[in-house]
Design an enzyme around this catalytic site. Structure first.
Site, PDB file in Angstrom:
ATOM      1  CB  VAL A  48      10.770  -2.690  -1.409  1.00 41.88           C
ATOM      2  CG1 VAL A  48      10.296  -3.889  -0.601  1.00 41.88           C
ATOM      3  CG2 VAL A  48       9.677  -1.644  -1.540  1.00 41.88           C
ATOM      4  CB  ALA A  81      -0.851  -3.053  -5.101  1.00 41.39           C
ATOM      5  CE1 TYR A  89      -0.859   5.258  -2.860  1.00 43.51           C
ATOM      6  CE2 TYR A  89      -2.925   6.081  -3.754  1.00 43.51           C
ATOM      7  CZ  TYR A  89      -2.165   5.038  -3.244  1.00 43.51           C
ATOM      8  OH  TYR A  89      -2.716   3.783  -3.148  1.00 43.51           O
TER       9      TYR A  89
END
Length: 331
Positions: free
Chosen positions: A63, A120, A151
């Site tokens: 993506v 998310a 992250y």
């Protein structure tokens, strides 16, 4: 009268732990599910039972590159991302790209399709928190240049980009901040505490506890998490919402609980705490309770039994194959 066509939903990260369970839920609810995954950390084994169904289709795609889905879309769930330190330390650039470029692409898709999108996020946006429990109003304590920053900051950027599309373009957006979740289909070699402990216990190895083991986590069973996400998607609330189980436990205690449940001869061994590893993690779920009428229902022990049973009934050669495939990709 003609019957209304089923709602269509795109789920990215569909071959991962959470994405596969979400695919199951939306299939059960009668949705037409389009799964998408580049399979860097996901596995087709998690969704192979869905391939025979007429209301499921799958695209292997990253993506972070342009995303095109023909036809109308009602909803998008963006769950594509490495989620464990083992993964995002190994592929830090891809982790940043899926949180930034991937999110941008999917928000653009939602805008063009007039679809509602739920992204998310994670409790890691709170970093190593200075308050407990962590409420959505807490802005976090994050080291942007530490090893976990790729992250943490990818998810924080993702939230900012999502709110920008909501405020500037009027896109219908939802943001879920996911706390530690467990259940069947976790990758046992993904480096996180709970699956690592289960794998070590089932192999009768000693369980490796980092630090002094007094750092805490709050573990939510996957079925409860999926229910919370389902309700949030269909709510009218655009800002972040914590979904997790506030039942807090130390790492030492959860390791001992797994030893007892597996009846393993394993003992605990201690190792140095990784850099920037959070010392405490507990969600404040008051907003989810009020907004969604949601509470976790599955007790941790019951969830652990279900999870352990899942791995005990798997063929050992399949588990070994999974490990080999993962490390082959790692080379």
């Amino acid at each position: 009268m003609k019957k209304a066509p089923p709602k269509r939903i795109l789920i990215t990260g569909a071959a991962g732990f959470l994405g596969s369970h979400l695919s199951d839920r939306f299939i059960q609810e009668g949705y037409q599910v389009i799964g998408m995954d580049n399979l860097i950390t996901g596995s087709l084994r998690n969704i192979e039972h869905l391939f025979k169904l007429p209301n499921f289709e799958f695209y292997q795609h990253d993506v972070s590159k342009f995303v095109h889905i023909p036809g109308h879309l009602d909803y998008i769930l963006h769950f594509a991302s490495p989620a464990s330190p083992v993964d995002y330390l190994r592929i830090p650039i891809q982790t940043l790209k899926v949180g930034s470029l991937g999110t941008h692409n999917l928000l653009g898709l939602a805008k063009s399709k007039k679809a509602r999108i739920l992204v998310a996020s994670t409790s890691e946006v709170y970093g190593d928190p200075l308050v407990s429990p962590q409420a959505e109003t807490y802005w976090g304590n994050v080291n942007p240049v530490g090893p976990r920053g790729v992250y943490d900051e990818a998810k924080r950027f993702q939230e900012a980009m999502t709110m920008a599309y909501h405020n500037f373009h009027g896109v219908e957006t939802r943001i879920v901040r996911i706390f530690n979740t467990f259940g069947p289909r976790m990758r046992l070699n993904d480096g996180r505490a709970l699956p690592t402990f289960i794998a070590q216990a089932l192999r009768a190895e000693d369980l490796t506890v980092f630090g002094d083991g007094q750092q805490t986590r709050s573990f939510c069973y996957v079925d409860d998490l999926v229910e919370g996400i389902f309700r949030l998607l269909h709510s009218d609330y655009a800002e972040p919402v914590n979904i997790g189980n506030p039942d807090e436990i130390t790492i030492t205690d959860i390791a001992q609980e797994i030893i007892q449940l597996t009846e393993s001869p394993s003992k605990l061994v201690y190792s140095a705490l990784p850099v920037d590893d959070p010392k405490q993690r507990r969600p404040d779920i008051a907003l989810a309770q009020k907004l969604l009428g949601w509470d976790p229902k599955v007790h941790r022990t019951d969830g652990l039994r279900k999870t352990i049973d899942h791995y005990q009934t798997m063929d050992k050669t399949v588990l070994q194959e999974t490990t080999q495939i993962y490390f082959k990709r790692d080379a």
